[in-house]
Design a protein around this motif. Structure first.
Motif, mmCIF file in Angstrom:
data_model
loop_
_atom_site.group_PDB
_atom_site.id
_atom_site.type_symbol
_atom_site.label_atom_id
_atom_site.label_comp_id
_atom_site.label_asym_id
_atom_site.label_seq_id
_atom_site.Cartn_x
_atom_site.Cartn_y
_atom_site.Cartn_z
ATOM 1 N N ILE A 1 3.181 -21.711 -59.010
ATOM 2 C CA ILE A 1 4.127 -22.749 -58.599
ATOM 3 C C ILE A 1 3.650 -24.113 -59.089
ATOM 4 C CG2 ILE A 1 4.999 -24.047 -56.593
ATOM 5 C CD1 ILE A 1 5.367 -21.422 -55.161
ATOM 6 N N ILE A 2 4.560 -24.850 -59.707
ATOM 7 C CA ILE A 2 4.312 -26.240 -60.078
ATOM 8 C C ILE A 2 5.300 -27.104 -59.307
ATOM 9 C CG2 ILE A 2 4.344 -27.961 -61.919
ATOM 10 C CD1 ILE A 2 3.669 -25.728 -63.897
ATOM 11 N N VAL A 3 4.792 -28.097 -58.592
ATOM 12 C CA VAL A 3 5.628 -29.020 -57.828
ATOM 13 C C VAL A 3 5.609 -30.376 -58.537
ATOM 14 C CG1 VAL A 3 6.044 -30.105 -55.594
ATOM 15 C CG2 VAL A 3 5.015 -27.827 -55.680
ATOM 16 N N VAL A 4 6.783 -30.904 -58.826
ATOM 17 C CA VAL A 4 6.882 -32.199 -59.506
ATOM 18 C C VAL A 4 7.214 -33.265 -58.469
ATOM 19 C CG1 VAL A 4 7.997 -33.513 -61.332
ATOM 20 C CG2 VAL A 4 7.690 -31.032 -61.585
ATOM 21 N N GLY A 5 6.220 -34.091 -58.128
ATOM 22 C CA GLY A 5 6.386 -35.129 -57.102
ATOM 23 C C GLY A 5 5.578 -34.795 -55.866
ATOM 24 N N SER A 6 4.856 -35.795 -55.333
ATOM 25 C CA SER A 6 3.941 -35.522 -54.213
ATOM 26 C C SER A 6 4.305 -36.283 -52.951
ATOM 27 C CB SER A 6 2.498 -35.878 -54.608
ATOM 28 O OG SER A 6 2.310 -37.291 -54.620
ATOM 29 N N GLY A 7 5.606 -36.548 -52.749
ATOM 30 C CA GLY A 7 6.032 -37.147 -51.491
ATOM 31 C C GLY A 7 5.948 -36.132 -50.365
ATOM 32 N N ASN B 1 0.990 -42.432 -56.783
ATOM 33 C CA ASN B 1 0.040 -42.192 -55.702
ATOM 34 C C ASN B 1 0.440 -40.964 -54.902
ATOM 35 O OD1 ASN B 1 -1.517 -44.661 -56.088
ATOM 36 N ND2 ASN B 1 0.290 -45.726 -55.337
ATOM 37 N N LEU B 2 -0.545 -40.175 -54.484
ATOM 38 C CA LEU B 2 -0.265 -39.026 -53.638
ATOM 39 C C LEU B 2 0.387 -39.478 -52.330
ATOM 40 C CD1 LEU B 2 -3.518 -36.901 -54.131
ATOM 41 C CD2 LEU B 2 -1.218 -36.326 -54.921
ATOM 42 N N GLY B 3 1.392 -38.759 -51.908
ATOM 43 C CA GLY B 3 2.150 -39.141 -50.721
ATOM 44 C C GLY B 3 3.498 -39.727 -51.055
ATOM 45 N N GLN C 1 -2.927 -46.606 -47.756
ATOM 46 C CA GLN C 1 -4.000 -46.097 -48.615
ATOM 47 C C GLN C 1 -4.828 -45.034 -47.905
ATOM 48 O OE1 GLN C 1 -6.042 -49.683 -49.810
ATOM 49 N NE2 GLN C 1 -4.214 -50.474 -50.834
ATOM 50 N N LYS C 2 -5.055 -45.246 -46.617
ATOM 51 C CA LYS C 2 -5.812 -44.263 -45.842
ATOM 52 C C LYS C 2 -5.059 -42.934 -45.767
ATOM 53 C CE LYS C 2 -7.990 -43.553 -41.312
ATOM 54 N NZ LYS C 2 -8.255 -44.137 -39.971
ATOM 55 N N MET C 3 -3.747 -43.006 -45.560
ATOM 56 C CA MET C 3 -2.952 -41.790 -45.496
ATOM 57 C C MET C 3 -2.899 -41.088 -46.855
ATOM 58 S SD MET C 3 -2.066 -41.498 -42.359
ATOM 59 C CE MET C 3 -0.805 -40.232 -42.453
ATOM 60 N N ASN D 1 3.488 -44.252 -49.216
ATOM 61 C CA ASN D 1 2.921 -45.463 -49.820
ATOM 62 C C ASN D 1 3.820 -46.692 -49.707
ATOM 63 O OD1 ASN D 1 0.312 -44.532 -51.313
ATOM 64 N ND2 ASN D 1 1.823 -42.953 -51.784
ATOM 65 N N TRP D 2 5.142 -46.482 -49.764
ATOM 66 C CA TRP D 2 6.054 -47.619 -49.811
ATOM 67 C C TRP D 2 7.263 -47.444 -48.898
ATOM 68 C CZ3 TRP D 2 4.117 -51.746 -52.003
ATOM 69 C CH2 TRP D 2 3.123 -51.594 -52.974
#
Length: 463
Positions: A5-11, A35-37, A91-93, A42-43
């Motif tokens: 499995i390849i997942v595109v996007g890390s939200g 950024n991961l998440g 950033q911590k998350m 992140n935003w």
């Protein structure tokens, strides 16, 4: 370079999908360009809640005397410090997600992905070069971004989206918020609480228009009491950024009005990130800017799937996570049921908070139900009164014939932590009478749920 499995996007859709896939024994990779998440962590969801907490603490300090305390002298703040705390939380998350990737032995590939035919993904790597990866199953979870209106182009400085609103170097003295969905009202509350002059411009007849009408009225009443100007049935026709601030021409039912402010925040929704990711080359079907999938998130092309904000489902973090889990469990061959999109909770974190699930009163009537409606105000709730914040109410809607819990709508401080009772009860097909006979602890805010149900059945005690 081949994966199960390849997942595109890390939200919250992508990284949760990757973790569940790894738990199920799949060799998994996740591709992320920033950024991961993702945006949410992140935003979006997380940093906004950090900002709102700072505003809430500031408000409490200014009302210390209401709680029998001496008001602290010289209550003040440094706006950049509030922003920095929010960034630190995000950033911590994000580092926490990085830890989870390592713990679950998921390969993280940083770069910009483009889908290829034959279950391949080409990645322009952030550290240079290009690499192609192959997967038995490829899941698109590329999320969304701030939507731009043609008459409200964002320049990132005077006309901004949510991302810039999270990271302003200085607090604006005045701000116009265009749109009153969750993003709009949360930022409106944050800036107004810190002293910014806030005007909300909403095209529809009421703010938070997806909510029950009584909830909208309560929030508008609370916002106006806190000094926020609310303009409904209004639209921004154009903006002039040539001066020191912004001049916005607003069309209202009474004519045109020109508003002046330091900044305009465009909060008119989101646009799915489906451009330039290879959908056309692979032949994946889209409709009205969304990827078309079946009940288990398969696209029309074998081996390709999509979840989250790229779909026409609710654009919520917890929806994306649930879709990803359902998707990979189906791939694994587990017995899974399609998600019930009529039982998705929605939460808005301004104060008073809003939480809701199921039918509004108007929707229930439109669907043809004979209904029982109960409403209980927090002004009659002991815990809310002790907390010093008893604006709002809980409203419940039941089918009069069978007792089915059709909808629950809450507005008040702390309600986002309470809506899960209604979601779980609806999932379990609990009736109103069963909720009535479920003993709720006293004194709690959650008692108001039971009292609202009691009101629907003419058994309410405390009003």
């Amino acid at each position: 370079m081949k994966y199960d499995i390849i997942v595109v996007g890390s939200g919250p859709g992508g990284y949760v999908t990757a973790i569940r896939a790894s738990q199920l024994g799949f060799k998994t990779a996740i591709i992320e360009k920033e950024n991961l998440g993702g945006i949410c962590l992140n935003w979006g969801c997380i940093p906004t809640k950090a900002l709102l907490k700072s505003a809430q603490v500031f408000k409490y300090l200014n009302h210390a005397e209401d709680f029998g305390l001496n008001k602290p002298e010289n209550i003040s703040y440094e706006f950049p410090n509030i922003i920095q705390r929010s960034r630190n939380v995000a950033q911590k998350m994000s580092k926490g997600v990085e830890f989870l990737m390592k713990k679950n032995k998921i390969d993280v590939i940083f770069g910009t992905a483009t889908l290829q035919k034959n279950k391949k993904v080409k990645v322009a790597l952030n550290d240079g070069g290009e690499q192609t990866y192959e997967g038995n199953h490829i899941i698109v979870a590329t999320g969304a971004r701030s939507r731009e209106l043609p008459n409200l182009p964002q320049d990132g400085e005077k006309v901004i989206g949510y991302r810039q609103a999270l990271n302003l170097p200085n607090q604006p003295k005045s701000i116009i918020v265009v749109g009153s969905g969750a993003i709009g009202v949360e930022f409106a509350y944050f800036y107004a609480t810190l002293g910014t002059k806030v005007t909300i411009v909403e095209y529809l007849p009421r703010i938070v228009p997806v909510e029950d009408e009584e909830v909208s009225k309560q929030l508008e009443k609370s916002f106006k009491k806190s000094g926020i100007k609310v303009m409904t049935n209004s639209s921004v026709e154009s903006v002039d950024t040539s001066g020191s601030g912004v001049q916005a021409k607003v069309k209202t039912k009474d004519g045109e009005e020109t508003l002046q402010a330091d900044i305009v925040l465009s909060a008119v929704g989101i646009t799915s990130n489906i451009e330039n990711i290879g959908l056309e080359e692979v032949g994946i079907k889209t409709e009205k800017g969304k990827i078309v999938v079946d009940d288990f998130y398969k696209t029309n092309v074998e081996g390709y799937y999509a979840i989250g904000d790229v779909l026409a489902t609710q654009a919520l973090a917890h929806v994306a996570s649930a879709e990803g889990i359902t998707c990979v469990e189906k791939i694994k061959g587990l017995e899974v049921n399609p998600i019930d999109y009529k039982n998705i909770p929605g939460c808005t974190y301004c104060l008073p908070e809003i939480a809701s699930v199921g039918y509004t009163e108007a929707q229930a009537k439109e669907a043809g139900y004979d209904i029982k409606v109960g409403k209980f105000p927090f002004s009659a709730n002991g815990k809310a009164t002790a907390n010093g914040d008893n604006d709002g109410f809980i409203k419940v809607i039941f089918d009069a014939k069978y007792g089915e819990w059709l909808g629950c709508h809450m507005v008040g401080n702390g309600v986002t932590e309470m809506i899960s009772e209604a979601v779980a009860a609806r999932k379990l097909e609990t009736t109103g009478h069963e909720i009535l006979k479920t003993i709720h602890p006293h004194p709690t805010l959650s008692e108001a749920v039971m009292e609202a149900v009691a009101a629907a059945y003419d058994e309410v005690i405390h009003i």
